[in-house]
Scaffold this active site. Structure first.
Site: not given
Length: 294
Positions: A82-83, A128-129, A146, A148, A152, A237
């Site tokens: 996805k990245d 999207r979310r 933002r 990792n 978060r 993105c």
């Protein structure tokens, strides 16, 4: 002389765990090979105080890895699919697709909490979310988060946010499944294209025989359909676009969502296809969405 295979990886814990999965696959089948992981901090990992779309998009997570691969410092790279940008250099193709982990998005609450405190923002950087989450929780508001997974979770537990939304696959690979408060079905929240699939990237024309058998045919077909859909929409993105495919035998079903920021139009739908030509389903669904906007 012992042959060495160097895997390029982002230096986050999750990226290394995912690279270790590929390393272990190669080691088990080719014990004669020396397999090492070369970690590096990418531009996307360094700049955490700005939204991704403002600093160059998801390509910032692969730029340094691509350079290492092109300059032969590494032999292959491992990414969360996805990245991976939708357009790749021809000389650095995707050469492997893992079996898909749990593709769902999940709700994560601060440690010890059982309900969302809507007086605080939900930590989320993905349009999207946000769009799909707000249909389930209309009272929600958002603030950018933002970093990792561990960063978060720390920000969440410190009380900066009421909740956050993460991919189930990453939490499971990190052994953090206990942090999941709620799973969103793929109908409630269509995942990002390629979510929960690991992608292996290599150099064109090289012999990667040691990866034989690694690619899961169903995951590859789904990945190609999802990425063709996003690519045909011109998605990147910053575009609120979602795509999730599944297969049954030779049949493929693709669900997609696309939000046109300029018109405010939300398109959702599904398309059937085959595993023989999975990209066709993606292109058809995208063209249907584009046609509906005229």
């Amino acid at each position: 002389m012992e042959k060495k295979v160097v895997i390029g990886s982002r230096e986050s814990v999750l990226a290394v765990v995912q690279s270790e999965m590929v390393r272990n696959y190669i080691r088990e089948r080719h014990p004669e090979l020396k397999v090492e992981i070369l970690t590096m901090k990418t531009t996307g990992d360094r700049i955490l105080n700005q939204a991704l779309e403002k600093i160059g998009g998801k390509g910032l997570f692969v730029k340094e890895l691509d350079r290492a691969l092109a300059e032969r410092q590494s032999d292959l790279s491992v990414h969360s699919l996805k990245d991976v940008p939708m357009k790749l250099p021809e000389e650095l193709p995707l050469i492997g697709f893992s079996r898909r982990e749990d593709p769902r998005d999940v709700l994560v609450l601060p440690e010890g909490k059982t309900e969302i405190d809507f007086s605080k923002p939900v930590g989320c950087s993905s349009r999207r979310r946000m769009i799909q989450f707000q249909r389930l929780y209309p009272q929600a508001h958002f603030a950018t988060i933002r970093g990792n997974v561990q960063t978060r979770l720390r920000k969440l537990d410190e009380g900066q946010f009421s909740a956050t939304i993460l991919a189930a696959a990453g939490l499971k690979r990190l052994g953090l499944e206990r942090r999941i408060s709620r799973y969103f079905s793929v109908e409630e929240m269509i995942p990002a294209a390629g979510q929960a699939i690991l992608a292996v990237q290599g150099r064109a024309g090289e012999d990667y025989g040691f990866l034989e058998g690694y690619t899961d045919p169903s995951a590859k077909a789904c990945a190609l359909a999802e990425r063709a859909f996003v690519r045909r929409l011109g998605g990147d993105c910053s575009t609120p676009v979602a795509a999730y495919a599944c297969t049954e035998g030779e049949c493929l079903t693709l669900c997609g969502m696309y939000f046109d920021e300029s018109s405010g139009r939300l398109s959702e739908g599904r398309e059937s296809g085959t595993t023989d030509d999975p990209e066709l389903a993606g292109i058809r669904l995208a063209e249907r969405f584009l046609g509906s906007e005229v």
